[in-house]
Design a protein around this motif. Structure first.
Motif, PDB file in Angstrom:
ATOM      1  N   GLY A  62     -64.234-100.659  -0.186  1.00 60.30           N
ATOM      2  CA  GLY A  62     -62.784-100.479  -0.124  1.00 60.30           C
ATOM      3  C   GLY A  62     -62.361 -99.771   1.149  1.00 60.30           C
ATOM      4  O   GLY A  62     -61.340-100.125   1.762  1.00 60.30           O
ATOM      5  N   LEU A  68     -68.711 -99.757  -4.350  1.00 60.07           N
ATOM      6  CA  LEU A  68     -67.472-100.519  -4.204  1.00 60.07           C
ATOM      7  C   LEU A  68     -66.448 -99.748  -3.375  1.00 60.07           C
ATOM      8  O   LEU A  68     -65.714-100.330  -2.575  1.00 60.07           O
ATOM      9  CB  LEU A  68     -66.874-100.821  -5.587  1.00 60.07           C
ATOM     10  CG  LEU A  68     -67.158-102.199  -6.182  1.00 60.07           C
ATOM     11  CD1 LEU A  68     -66.412-102.357  -7.499  1.00 60.07           C
ATOM     12  CD2 LEU A  68     -66.767-103.315  -5.236  1.00 60.07           C
ATOM     13  N   ILE A  75     -59.279-100.728  -4.829  1.00 64.65           N
ATOM     14  CA  ILE A  75     -60.656-100.327  -5.120  1.00 64.65           C
ATOM     15  C   ILE A  75     -60.774 -98.802  -5.105  1.00 64.65           C
ATOM     16  O   ILE A  75     -61.382 -98.190  -5.994  1.00 64.65           O
ATOM     17  CB  ILE A  75     -61.629-100.938  -4.088  1.00 64.65           C
ATOM     18  CG1 ILE A  75     -61.694-102.460  -4.237  1.00 64.65           C
ATOM     19  CG2 ILE A  75     -63.027-100.339  -4.238  1.00 64.65           C
ATOM     20  CD1 ILE A  75     -62.487-103.151  -3.134  1.00 64.65           C
ATOM     21  N   GLU A  89     -66.253-107.271  -4.917  1.00 66.11           N
ATOM     22  CA  GLU A  89     -65.301-106.895  -5.975  1.00 66.11           C
ATOM     23  C   GLU A  89     -65.147-108.011  -6.998  1.00 66.11           C
ATOM     24  O   GLU A  89     -65.076-107.765  -8.198  1.00 66.11           O
ATOM     25  CB  GLU A  89     -63.929-106.531  -5.406  1.00 66.11           C
ATOM     26  CG  GLU A  89     -63.085-105.955  -6.520  1.00 66.11           C
ATOM     27  CD  GLU A  89     -61.716-105.471  -6.069  1.00 66.11           C
ATOM     28  OE1 GLU A  89     -61.073-104.787  -6.876  1.00 66.11           O
ATOM     29  OE2 GLU A  89     -61.301-105.779  -4.960  1.00 66.11           O
ATOM     30  N   VAL A  98     -58.127-111.023  -6.508  1.00 67.21           N
ATOM     31  CA  VAL A  98     -58.983-110.899  -5.330  1.00 67.21           C
ATOM     32  C   VAL A  98     -59.285-112.278  -4.745  1.00 67.21           C
ATOM     33  O   VAL A  98     -59.422-112.431  -3.536  1.00 67.21           O
ATOM     34  CB  VAL A  98     -60.294-110.163  -5.678  1.00 67.21           C
ATOM     35  CG1 VAL A  98     -61.077-109.853  -4.422  1.00 67.21           C
ATOM     36  CG2 VAL A  98     -59.997-108.880  -6.435  1.00 67.21           C
TER      37      VAL A  98
END
Length: 319
Positions: A101, A97, A245, A155, A39
């Motif tokens: 995403g 999360l 994600i 993330e 990431v």
């Protein structure tokens, strides 16, 4: 006298304990940061596209403002919320999360839609906006970059948090703060070097001779290509990270078929390709995640573009 020696022994023991604790924090932060490396690379690839078209003398200022926004995201918003949720409602981390995403998938898919539909902003239009109100344009650039960074930072921090979940609350907070500062410095330091490389090349070409001047000219010629490539990589990264994600989140929430399919393909490719198996397996997972990101992002783009049009048509009909 014996009391003094005992006090010195206690101080020495405390110093050793402090040193060991710092070593533990550094080691845990290093492991946590390594887990989020993918990431981090994506974050570094996404950011340079935000300074394209800006005046060279404003690039570092914009990057610095984005970096401050990124660090603020991590330390003031993401870190406290992640710690509180991990302590009292760990089940909420995955759905939150996944919303991020979806946003990344939407951002990437919208860029693709603009590219293929011809609705991208032309350089002349962008230049007119910059000339009309350069300060407002810079604020728009920074806010857009910081908004996208928020999802990537979330993330990074959650991946790091999962790596140190067994630590105490205070240790987790310290480790995550170290990760936040180190990764922000790494990402935006790299971005600053990338976007100013052409200026460095120009200086070498003007002041150097022979091979040094040739290197400078090469950098000047190469950097537009590098920046265009990074722009494409940045869009792909948003789709991949957003899709990944969602892929992992669906699996954690109990809907396993998408994750199982991609995982089985990854393992099959890795087993069948020998020495390149690790890389090709990772690439398979990346492509599968990106496909999911494109699909989800395309649905969101379609909804957001069709709903306003439908509303406009209905208003026209009533009029």
């Amino acid at each position: 006298m014996s009391g003094l020696f005992a006090l010195l022994d206690d101080i020495a023991a405390l110093a050793r304990l402090t040193t060991a604790s710092l070593d533990d924090v550094a080691g845990a932060a290093g492991r946590a940061g390594a887990k989020a490396a993918g990431v981090v690379v994506d974050d570094a690839a996404v950011t340079p596209r935000y300074v394209q078209g800006l005046k060279p003398e404003r690039e570092l200022s914009i990057i610095w403002r984005i970096a401050k926004g990124s660090l603020r995201n991590k330390l003031l918003f993401i870190l406290p919320v992640a710690l509180i949720l991990s302590q009292f409602a760990p089940w909420a981390l995955t759905p939150i999360l996944m919303l991020g995403g979806c946003y990344l998938a939407y951002e990437g898919a919208e860029k693709l839609w603009e590219a293929f539909s011809g609705h991208t902003e032309h350089p002349e239009e962008r230049d007119e906006k910059v000339a009309a109100d350069p300060a407002e344009h810079e604020r728009t650039v920074v806010s857009g970059a910081v908004r996208t960074d928020f999802i990537l930072s979330a993330e990074i921090m959650v991946i790091a948090l999962n790596e140190v979940a067994s630590e105490g609350l205070v240790s987790r907070a310290v480790i995550l703060a170290v990760v936040a500062v180190a990764i922000t410095a790494l990402v935006y330091g790299a971005v600053a070097l990338i976007v100013k490389m052409d200026d460095a090349g120009l200086a070498l070409a003007r002041r150097g001779t022979g091979a040094v001047a040739a290197l400078g000219r090469g950098l000047v010629k190469a950097m537009p290509i590098v920046l265009r490539t990074l722009s494409v990589v940045g869009i792909a990264a948003m789709l991949w990270v957003g899709g990944h994600i969602l892929l992992v989140g669906l699996d954690e929430l109990g809907f396993t078929p998408p994750y199982d399919l991609v995982h089985h393909l990854e393992v099959a490719v890795a087993d069948a390709t020998g020495a390149l198996g690790g890389f090709l397996g990772w690439l398979t997972n990346t492509v599968g995640s990106a496909i999911l990101g494109i699909v989800v992002g395309a649905v969101i783009v379609a909804v957001l573009h069709l709903v306003p049009r439908r509303g406009t048509k209905d208003d026209t009909a009533h009029a």
